[in-house]
Design a protein around this motif. Structure first.
Motif, PDB file in Angstrom:
ATOM      1  N   GLY A   1     -54.194 -58.776  30.807  1.00 63.60           N
ATOM      2  CA  GLY A   1     -54.842 -59.770  31.647  1.00 63.60           C
ATOM      3  C   GLY A   1     -54.528 -61.206  31.333  1.00 63.60           C
ATOM      4  N   GLY A   2     -53.718 -61.510  30.331  1.00 60.42           N
ATOM      5  CA  GLY A   2     -53.447 -62.902  29.993  1.00 60.42           C
ATOM      6  C   GLY A   2     -52.176 -63.036  29.208  1.00 60.42           C
ATOM      7  N   PRO A   3     -51.759 -64.264  28.934  1.00 62.29           N
ATOM      8  CA  PRO A   3     -50.553 -64.475  28.120  1.00 62.29           C
ATOM      9  C   PRO A   3     -50.680 -63.759  26.790  1.00 62.29           C
ATOM     10  N   ALA A   4     -49.601 -63.130  26.351  1.00 61.98           N
ATOM     11  CA  ALA A   4     -49.668 -62.309  25.155  1.00 61.98           C
ATOM     12  C   ALA A   4     -48.908 -62.895  23.982  1.00 61.98           C
ATOM     13  N   GLY A   5     -47.829 -63.657  24.248  1.00 55.05           N
ATOM     14  CA  GLY A   5     -47.065 -64.216  23.140  1.00 55.05           C
ATOM     15  C   GLY A   5     -46.379 -63.137  22.353  1.00 55.05           C
ATOM     16  N   THR A   6     -46.824 -62.864  21.135  1.00 58.64           N
ATOM     17  CA  THR A   6     -46.179 -61.913  20.253  1.00 58.64           C
ATOM     18  C   THR A   6     -46.881 -60.565  20.299  1.00 58.64           C
ATOM     19  N   ALA A   7     -46.091 -59.507  20.375  1.00 56.70           N
ATOM     20  CA  ALA A   7     -46.619 -58.147  20.284  1.00 56.70           C
ATOM     21  C   ALA A   7     -45.822 -57.395  19.234  1.00 56.70           C
ATOM     22  N   CYS A   8     -46.461 -56.455  18.552  1.00 57.26           N
ATOM     23  CA  CYS A   8     -45.806 -55.705  17.488  1.00 57.26           C
ATOM     24  C   CYS A   8     -46.402 -54.311  17.452  1.00 57.26           C
ATOM     25  N   CYS A   9     -45.624 -53.330  17.000  1.00 52.39           N
ATOM     26  CA  CYS A   9     -46.050 -51.941  17.074  1.00 52.39           C
ATOM     27  C   CYS A   9     -45.740 -51.207  15.782  1.00 52.39           C
ATOM     28  N   ALA A  10     -46.602 -50.244  15.433  1.00 52.25           N
ATOM     29  CA  ALA A  10     -46.367 -49.348  14.305  1.00 52.25           C
ATOM     30  C   ALA A  10     -46.889 -47.971  14.676  1.00 52.25           C
ATOM     31  N   SER A  11     -46.337 -46.939  14.045  1.00 52.77           N
ATOM     32  CA  SER A  11     -46.763 -45.565  14.302  1.00 52.77           C
ATOM     33  C   SER A  11     -47.515 -45.036  13.090  1.00 52.77           C
ATOM     34  N   LEU A  12     -48.646 -44.361  13.352  1.00 51.68           N
ATOM     35  CA  LEU A  12     -49.485 -43.807  12.299  1.00 51.68           C
ATOM     36  C   LEU A  12     -50.147 -42.536  12.800  1.00 51.68           C
ATOM     37  N   ALA A  13     -49.957 -41.443  12.095  1.00 47.94           N
ATOM     38  CA  ALA A  13     -50.604 -40.172  12.408  1.00 47.94           C
ATOM     39  C   ALA A  13     -50.385 -39.765  13.866  1.00 47.94           C
ATOM     40  N   GLY A  14     -49.167 -39.908  14.352  1.00 53.70           N
ATOM     41  CA  GLY A  14     -48.848 -39.507  15.707  1.00 53.70           C
ATOM     42  C   GLY A  14     -49.315 -40.441  16.788  1.00 53.70           C
ATOM     43  N   MET A  15     -49.810 -41.618  16.415  1.00 53.19           N
ATOM     44  CA  MET A  15     -50.283 -42.609  17.373  1.00 53.19           C
ATOM     45  C   MET A  15     -49.491 -43.903  17.226  1.00 53.19           C
ATOM     46  N   SER A  16     -49.317 -44.603  18.341  1.00 55.73           N
ATOM     47  CA  SER A  16     -48.730 -45.941  18.329  1.00 55.73           C
ATOM     48  C   SER A  16     -49.852 -46.973  18.325  1.00 55.73           C
ATOM     49  N   LEU A  17     -49.792 -47.896  17.384  1.00 59.53           N
ATOM     50  CA  LEU A  17     -50.748 -48.992  17.303  1.00 59.53           C
ATOM     51  C   LEU A  17     -50.030 -50.254  17.748  1.00 59.53           C
ATOM     52  N   GLN A  18     -50.446 -50.785  18.902  1.00 61.21           N
ATOM     53  CA  GLN A  18     -49.822 -51.977  19.474  1.00 61.21           C
ATOM     54  C   GLN A  18     -50.768 -53.151  19.313  1.00 61.21           C
ATOM     55  N   VAL A  19     -50.349 -54.180  18.601  1.00 57.65           N
ATOM     56  CA  VAL A  19     -51.175 -55.370  18.430  1.00 57.65           C
ATOM     57  C   VAL A  19     -50.573 -56.513  19.235  1.00 57.65           C
TER      58      VAL A  19
END
Length: 454
Positions: A409-427
């Protein structure tokens, strides 16, 4: 019939982001017109921040200081947040029904919102207004005086229906406006509560609608004296993920203080409270993080007004809290003269990312620097002896991070991702009052890899 021209062929699909790609992985099956409607808000007394935004301040670990908010003003701060649901409207036919009450009218832009657009119900011009790229860009007054159709303090039924290319806006069963729209996906349904003036008593969607994962807040700008959290990064070991962001506070005299905020996310989804990362007296500007299999490795670019440095500092930690400096990565310029060398002595910038594995097996981050007066891509590479080098980036060296234009819903700037226990965590950065109000995280099945920077 009004013809609304859109500037983007499909703003929801044209703006390609990591966040949207990951959100789409968790979509449930579309609800057909013959199925029961998707309930966004059950009929009741009205929603609060947690119901739709998914970012209650308790989860965000927000502790507003007396300088920023008191107990009496906290509800007003909460009502600034646009209420985003997890229901996405697609490109097909749909019907949205909402029961709404506006306690008063004062032009605070209370609205029904979508990704890239909104229908203002309390515009300063005292009428209904279409706003945003989804509805052609800018604002489009509908010429409907709100006071005659929507009296203050009385609930009313708002309906938005699309059949083919025809869209109808109705209030209390009366069709107020008809316009045409190409087969655009409207995206997430939400509500701007107009600083608390509007309450949503119920809301359902039938037709081409789907549900997606709800993000949760890792950090909030309401945390103490912090003004914003920016450039989040995340990496994972076998048992936990470490999410970091640079917290920025600007003093009345214009001076800036920064620190690194951290949260640990466990494999079962539980999280630690937000904490300050313990490093030496360095003032962080940009950061990158990884786990090398035995310890956490952190790269830190120190703050200066130009946001350019000669070297980045390298730290390591066993517990993800206390980091010890273990070296630095120097930028190697190819200056042809002493004057050029001096001009380029601070000509490197670290990209906030998760460190990745170099083809040789060591860690690597992405950076940019000035060489012979021109900006070029660079890699910050760990050598086999444990030292670090900054050099020109090779064609086979891609970093799993991306600057994105919009997210949630808004400007995001920087995004980063990591995988843990079969899940993707997107910040990613997100917010409504400002683009960096919060650092948000969405947790979805790790089905595909994250696109790399080309």
């Amino acid at each position: 019939m009004r013809r609304v021209m859109t500037r983007l062929r499909n703003p929801v699909n044209t703006v390609i982001t990591i966040v949207r790609a990951l959100l789409m992985l968790s979509l449930c099956a579309a609800a057909g017109a013959q199925n029961a409607p998707i309930i966004i808000v059950e009929h009741g007394e009205g929603i609060d921040v947690a119901d739709l935004a998914g970012v209650p301040f308790t989860i965000a670990n927000a502790q507003p200081s007396e300088t920023h908010a008191t107990t009496s003003t906290l509800p007003q701060l909460q009502h600034r947040v646009v209420q985003h649901s997890t229901v996405l409207i697609g490109r097909g036919d749909f019907r949205l029904d909402a029961m709404i009450m506006l306690d008063r009218f004062d032009g605070r832009n209370a609205a029904l919102t979508f990704d890239g657009g909104a229908i203002l119900l309390d515009a300063p011009t005292h009428e209904f207004v279409l706003r945003g790229a989804l509805f052609g860009g800018g604002t489009e007054p509908l010429g409907i005086g709100r006071s005659a159709k929507v009296p203050a303090g009385v609930s009313f039924a708002l309906a938005l229906t699309r059949t083919g290319a025809s869209v109808v806006l109705s209030v209390n069963g009366e069709d107020l406006e008809k316009f045409t729209m190409p087969d655009l996906a409207l995206g997430r349904v939400g509500f701007d509560l107009g600083n608390g003036n509007m309450r949503v008593l119920s809301c359902t969607v039938e037709g081409d609608a789907q549900t997606a994962a709800r993000p949760f807040a890792l950090f909030s700008a309401a945390d103490g004296e912090v003004d914003e959290h920016r450039d989040p990064v995340i990496a994972a070991s076998n048992s936990e993920a470490l999410a970091l962001a640079v917290a920025v506070t600007t003093a009345p005299d214009g001076s800036v203080a920064t620190k690194i905020r951290a949260r640990t996310i466990n494999a079962d989804g539980t999280m630690s409270p937000a904490r300050d990362l313990i490093i030496d007296a360095v003032k962080p500007d940009f950061i990158a993080i990884a786990h090398d299999g035995s310890q956490w490795v952190l790269l830190v670019q120190e703050w200066n007004d130009a946001h350019l440095v000669e070297a980045v500092q390298v730290y390591a930690s066993n517990d993800g809290t206390r980091f010890q400096r273990i070296g630095e990565a120097q930028s190697k310029s190819r200056a042809q003269s002493q004057a050029e060398s001096q001009a380029m002595s601070q000509a490197m910038r670290l990209a906030p990312t998760a460190l990745v594995r170099h083809p040789s097996g060591t860690l690597m981050a992405y950076a940019s620097r000035v060489i012979d007066g021109a900006a070029q891509s660079a890699s910050v590479v760990q050598q086999s002896d444990g030292s670090w080098l900054v050099r020109e980036r090779h064609a086979d060296e891609n970093v799993a991070a991306k600057k994105v234009a919009a997210a949630w819903g808004g400007p995001a700037g920087t995004a980063c991702c990591a995988s843990l226990a079969g899940m993707s965590l997107q910040v990613f950065e997100g917010g409504d009052a400002s683009p960096r109000e919060h650092v948000l995280c969405v947790r979805v099945p790790a089905i595909v890899s994250v696109p790399a920077v080309k």
